[in-house]
Design a protein around this motif. Structure first.
Motif, PDB file in Angstrom:
ATOM      1  N   TRP A   7       0.845  -1.186   0.000  1.00 12.17           N
ATOM      2  CA  TRP A   7       0.000   0.000   0.000  1.00 12.17           C
ATOM      3  C   TRP A   7       0.885   1.243   0.000  1.00 12.17           C
ATOM      4  N   ILE A   8       0.294   2.353  -0.475  1.00 12.72           N
ATOM      5  CA  ILE A   8       0.998   3.641  -0.460  1.00 12.72           C
ATOM      6  C   ILE A   8       0.895   4.211   0.946  1.00 12.72           C
ATOM      7  N   GLU A   9       2.026   4.313   1.621  1.00 15.94           N
ATOM      8  CA  GLU A   9       2.037   4.749   3.015  1.00 15.94           C
ATOM      9  C   GLU A   9       1.986   6.270   3.137  1.00 15.94           C
ATOM     10  N   SER A  10       2.690   6.978   2.280  1.00 15.39           N
ATOM     11  CA  SER A  10       2.693   8.438   2.383  1.00 15.39           C
ATOM     12  C   SER A  10       3.085   9.061   1.056  1.00 15.39           C
ATOM     13  N   ILE A  11       2.610  10.313   0.871  1.00 22.04           N
ATOM     14  CA  ILE A  11       2.992  11.156  -0.264  1.00 22.04           C
ATOM     15  C   ILE A  11       3.365  12.513   0.325  1.00 22.04           C
ATOM     16  N   ASP A  12       4.625  12.870   0.291  1.00 24.30           N
ATOM     17  CA  ASP A  12       5.120  14.075   0.955  1.00 24.30           C
ATOM     18  C   ASP A  12       5.849  14.969  -0.034  1.00 24.30           C
ATOM     19  N   ARG A  13       5.797  16.285   0.258  1.00 24.13           N
ATOM     20  CA  ARG A  13       6.609  17.221  -0.511  1.00 24.13           C
ATOM     21  C   ARG A  13       8.087  17.021  -0.175  1.00 24.13           C
ATOM     22  N   MET A  14       8.931  17.220  -1.165  1.00 27.62           N
ATOM     23  CA  MET A  14      10.362  17.096  -0.930  1.00 27.62           C
ATOM     24  C   MET A  14      10.905  18.469  -0.535  1.00 27.62           C
ATOM     25  N   GLY A  15      11.177  18.643   0.756  1.00 28.37           N
ATOM     26  CA  GLY A  15      11.661  19.921   1.256  1.00 28.37           C
ATOM     27  C   GLY A  15      10.597  21.001   1.129  1.00 28.37           C
ATOM     28  N   GLU A  16      11.001  22.185   0.646  1.00 28.24           N
ATOM     29  CA  GLU A  16      10.085  23.302   0.481  1.00 28.24           C
ATOM     30  C   GLU A  16       9.416  23.312  -0.889  1.00 28.24           C
ATOM     31  N   SER A  17       9.827  22.385  -1.738  1.00 31.59           N
ATOM     32  CA  SER A  17       9.304  22.383  -3.104  1.00 31.59           C
ATOM     33  C   SER A  17       7.909  21.768  -3.151  1.00 31.59           C
ATOM     34  N   VAL A  18       7.018  22.462  -3.841  1.00 32.94           N
ATOM     35  CA  VAL A  18       5.678  21.901  -4.056  1.00 32.94           C
ATOM     36  C   VAL A  18       5.609  21.188  -5.402  1.00 32.94           C
ATOM     37  N   ALA A  19       6.688  21.253  -6.169  1.00 30.25           N
ATOM     38  CA  ALA A  19       6.693  20.639  -7.504  1.00 30.25           C
ATOM     39  C   ALA A  19       7.274  19.238  -7.499  1.00 30.25           C
ATOM     40  N   LEU A  20       7.793  18.740  -6.344  1.00 28.83           N
ATOM     41  CA  LEU A  20       8.336  17.398  -6.240  1.00 28.83           C
ATOM     42  C   LEU A  20       7.740  16.702  -5.031  1.00 28.83           C
ATOM     43  N   VAL A  21       7.393  15.419  -5.190  1.00 26.26           N
ATOM     44  CA  VAL A  21       6.845  14.646  -4.081  1.00 26.26           C
ATOM     45  C   VAL A  21       7.662  13.376  -3.909  1.00 26.26           C
ATOM     46  N   SER A  22       7.711  12.913  -2.663  1.00 23.85           N
ATOM     47  CA  SER A  22       8.342  11.643  -2.325  1.00 23.85           C
ATOM     48  C   SER A  22       7.242  10.673  -1.920  1.00 23.85           C
ATOM     49  N   VAL A  23       7.231   9.498  -2.556  1.00 24.16           N
ATOM     50  CA  VAL A  23       6.188   8.488  -2.308  1.00 24.16           C
ATOM     51  C   VAL A  23       6.832   7.301  -1.598  1.00 24.16           C
ATOM     52  N   THR A  24       6.231   6.879  -0.490  1.00 21.39           N
ATOM     53  CA  THR A  24       6.697   5.705   0.237  1.00 21.39           C
ATOM     54  C   THR A  24       5.668   4.596   0.111  1.00 21.39           C
ATOM     55  N   VAL A  25       6.107   3.447  -0.387  1.00 23.54           N
ATOM     56  CA  VAL A  25       5.244   2.268  -0.535  1.00 23.54           C
ATOM     57  C   VAL A  25       5.702   1.230   0.475  1.00 23.54           C
ATOM     58  N   ARG A  26       4.785   0.801   1.328  1.00 22.65           N
ATOM     59  CA  ARG A  26       5.070  -0.217   2.332  1.00 22.65           C
ATOM     60  C   ARG A  26       4.680  -1.589   1.779  1.00 22.65           C
ATOM     61  N   LEU A  27       5.607  -2.560   1.857  1.00 18.83           N
ATOM     62  CA  LEU A  27       5.369  -3.914   1.365  1.00 18.83           C
ATOM     63  C   LEU A  27       5.588  -4.915   2.483  1.00 18.83           C
ATOM     64  N   GLN A  28       4.740  -5.930   2.491  1.00 20.83           N
ATOM     65  CA  GLN A  28       4.902  -7.060   3.406  1.00 20.83           C
ATOM     66  C   GLN A  28       4.834  -8.334   2.580  1.00 20.83           C
ATOM     67  N   ALA A  29       5.960  -9.041   2.503  1.00 20.28           N
ATOM     68  CA  ALA A  29       6.019 -10.236   1.651  1.00 20.28           C
ATOM     69  C   ALA A  29       5.100 -11.335   2.139  1.00 20.28           C
ATOM     70  N   GLY A  30       4.829 -11.393   3.437  1.00 21.79           N
ATOM     71  CA  GLY A  30       3.954 -12.438   3.955  1.00 21.79           C
ATOM     72  C   GLY A  30       4.665 -13.777   4.057  1.00 21.79           C
ATOM     73  N   PRO A  31       4.024 -14.754   4.697  1.00 20.00           N
ATOM     74  CA  PRO A  31       4.658 -16.068   4.881  1.00 20.00           C
ATOM     75  C   PRO A  31       4.712 -16.861   3.586  1.00 20.00           C
ATOM     76  N   ARG A  32       5.649 -17.801   3.526  1.00 19.61           N
ATOM     77  CA  ARG A  32       5.732 -18.727   2.405  1.00 19.61           C
ATOM     78  C   ARG A  32       4.533 -19.663   2.416  1.00 19.61           C
ATOM     79  N   VAL A  33       4.128 -20.093   1.215  1.00 18.50           N
ATOM     80  CA  VAL A  33       2.965 -20.966   1.057  1.00 18.50           C
ATOM     81  C   VAL A  33       3.423 -22.302   0.490  1.00 18.50           C
ATOM     82  N   TRP A  34       2.885 -23.381   1.043  1.00 21.64           N
ATOM     83  CA  TRP A  34       3.173 -24.725   0.549  1.00 21.64           C
ATOM     84  C   TRP A  34       2.029 -25.194  -0.347  1.00 21.64           C
TER      85      TRP A  34
END
Length: 588
Positions: free
Chosen positions: A159-186
């Motif tokens: 899921w997309i965890e956050s969308i933030d401005r990079m510093g004082e700039s409103v023209a650039l954003v930093s996107v953080t995506v959180r991933l969870q691989a989950g358990p192995r499946v047999w």
């Protein structure tokens, strides 16, 4: 009286048009304007002119405008409402503030190891510096999740965890995506939905998955394609995964099984060989039982009636996966009888190992026996018996590559079979030496090479070009009629009689252009160019030459079965000398 009628018509007309005029005025007064406003910081110009819409569709249209702007990278686009006095009628104006053009500054993937991050980056389409589109970003996250599932992590989350401005700039954003691989499946098992005969072990072998082991990948389209290419199923749906609470999984594949058997009948008409002669009919029948006991085994019986009082029989039994292992075996019997000249019988055993999808390594052992008839016992040129009695033992090694998009009527892909055999032949024959007829025994080393390949290439819409070739080469110290390759006819060199040629080196290149009618049916035109090199034998001199052939045909599906009809010519036959072949294949 006339004036009264005119007055009545005018009154009625005014009565009809007055409400319409009033409605038009109210519509003009009730229109809503949508205006896109520039951003004060960037100084971008606003779009020229407002968008006028009806009041009942204003909210939906405003949402569409904002959605379109955000898709172009104006992530902060929003709406405000105002009233504008443009005339004596009041009009409502929706003002959409475009905001600055926002670009993706960086994408951070957290929660997974660095090697997984590098793997998931290949699924990223929205790159740093591109105008930021949230929908594209969400689609990238979906692809990353699908990639984790293909890598054997069906319980992964992202899921997309956050969308933030990079510093004082409103023209650039930093996107953080959180991933969870989950358990192995047999993987507990793979099973078919709708397949009553086919065993789950065979499905696992065809799909190349390992029940009882960790699910290291799950690619539904690859599984579907492999099952479809086997030819055991009339249709294969998209596989899906069921996961229990104990993290064990079941793969289920919707299938419709093909007929358990088929019968093919091919008849050919050969024109008269000379003036005043009569044409002849040749043919073959092929009975095949497929997927016997649900394990993919096949039993096959083929009978041929060929020109010149020649008959042939082929019997084969095949098991593609012995004990659910990637090892297949085949046992075959081949018999040929040529009038009173000779009879030939061979027994062959073959084992194959499935190296990968569409790639098999094949090894075989065969024993051949030739028995001369009354005609074969005669002495030919150089005082040699025309057909000696012989026994031969051959050992072979080959490879088979099958990379086709479908089993019947492929439209793209490659098919190649190559087999090299080496053997020793012991011959017993009568020969004339110094006016005496002697019985002589000899041993000859022989090598045989057989290669057959096809390449299917789509061209225009609904059209396919087929290119390929067949080659047979025999190396031997001495040659007998029974050693030579039989060449010509519907399955080799079209445009010529069945088994018209005998040679130690035979080959054919072919070009076939197909016009697809549906998934199975197509019309085609073809050109064959054959080569035959016949060595000297006791009953014939050596010869060699090129033999072209060409023709047209059609294959189509009927309520009875699959019908194939072709007409083939060669340069010496003339328009009335066409070789006509008609085949019918139906399920049992």
């Amino acid at each position: 009286m006339v004036r009264w009628h005119v007055a009545a018509v005018l009154a009625v007309s005014l009565g009809l048009f007055a409400p319409l005029s009033a409605y038009a005025q109210s519509d003009a007064a009730g229109r809503v304007a949508i205006r896109i406003e520039a951003d004060a910081e960037t100084g971008a110009e606003a779009d020229a002119g407002p968008i006028w819409v009806r009041p009942d569709s204003a909210r939906r249209r405003v949402a569409q405008v904002i959605d379109s702007l955000r898709g172009e990278g104006y992530y902060f686009a929003l709406e405000k409402r105002s009233t504008d006095e443009r005339s004596r009628d009041e009009a409502i104006t929706h003002v959409v503030r475009r905001g600055p053009l926002v670009r993706l500054g960086e994408l951070v993937l957290s929660g997974v190891p660095d090697e997984t991050v590098r793997l998931l980056r290949s699924e990223q389409t929205l790159q740093e510096g591109d105008p930021f589109d949230l929908r594209r970003m969400e689609a990238d996250v979906g692809r990353m999740l699908a990639r984790l599932e293909r890598e054997g992590r069906p319980l992964a989350e992202a899921w997309i965890e956050s969308i933030d401005r990079m510093g004082e700039s409103v023209a650039l954003v930093s996107v953080t995506v959180r991933l969870q691989a989950g358990p192995r499946v047999w993987l507990k098992r793979i099973e078919s939905v709708g397949g009553e005969r086919t065993r789950s072990g065979l499905i696992a072998q065809l799909a190349q998955v390992r029940p009882g082991a960790e699910l290291d990948s799950f690619e539904p389209e690859r599984i579907r394609r492999r099952l479809e290419e086997s030819g055991l199923f009339a249709s294969v749906g998209t596989p899906f995964l069921l996961i229990d609470a104990d993290t064990t999984a079941i793969i289920r594949v919707p299938v419709q099984e093909s007929d358990p058997g088929s019968f093919d009948l091919v008849l050919g008409y050969l024109p008269p060989a000379g003036t005043g002669g009569r044409g002849s009919v040749v043919g073959s029948g092929h009975l095949a039982l497929r997927n016997v006991l649900g394990r993919g085994r096949e039993l096959s019986l083929r009978l041929h009636r060929l020109p010149g009082e020649v008959s042939r029989i082929d019997v084969a039994a095949t098991d593609p996966y012995v004990a659910d292992l990637p090892v297949g075996v085949e046992f075959a019997f081949h018999g040929l009888e040529q009038d009173s000249t000779y009879g030939k019988r061979s027994i062959r055993g073959e084992a194959s190992y499935h190296l990968a999808a569409g790639l098999d390594l094949v090894g075989g052992l065969s024993r051949e026996v030739v028995s001369p008839g009354h005609g074969g016992l005669r002495l030919g040129e150089e005082g040699r018996q025309i057909v000696p009695h012989s026994q031969a033992l051959f050992v072979g090694l080959g490879v088979q590559i099958t990379l086709l998009d479908r089993h019947v009527n492929p439209t793209c892909g490659v098919f190649l079979v190559m087999n090299l055999e080496s053997g020793r032949k012991r011959r017993t024959e009568r020969r004339i030496a110094e006016s005496d007829t002697l019985q002589r025994a000899s041993t000859t080393e022989q090598q045989r090479l057989n290669v057959s390949g096809r390449y299917y290439m789509p061209t225009l819409d609904g059209q396919v070009l087929v290119a390929g070739g067949d080659v047979g080469v025999l190396l031997s110290g001495e040659f007998d009629r029974s050693d030579l390759f039989r060449f010509g006819g519907a399955t080799s060199l079209r445009g010529y009689d069945e088994d018209r040629f005998l040679g130690a080196v035979v080959g054919r290149t072919l070009l076939e252009y197909r016009f697809l009618i549906d998934r199975i049916s197509y019309a085609f035109a073809f050109f064959d160019l054959g080569y035959v090199d016949r060595p000297r034998t006791p009953d014939a001199t050596s010869s060699r030459g090129w033999h072209p052939g060409y023709g047209i045909g059609i294959q189509f599906e009927t309520g009875v079965g699959l019908v194939n009809v072709s007409a083939a010519l060669n340069p010496d036959s003339g328009p009335t000398g066409a070789r006509i072949h008609a085949g019918l294949s139906f399920g049992l």
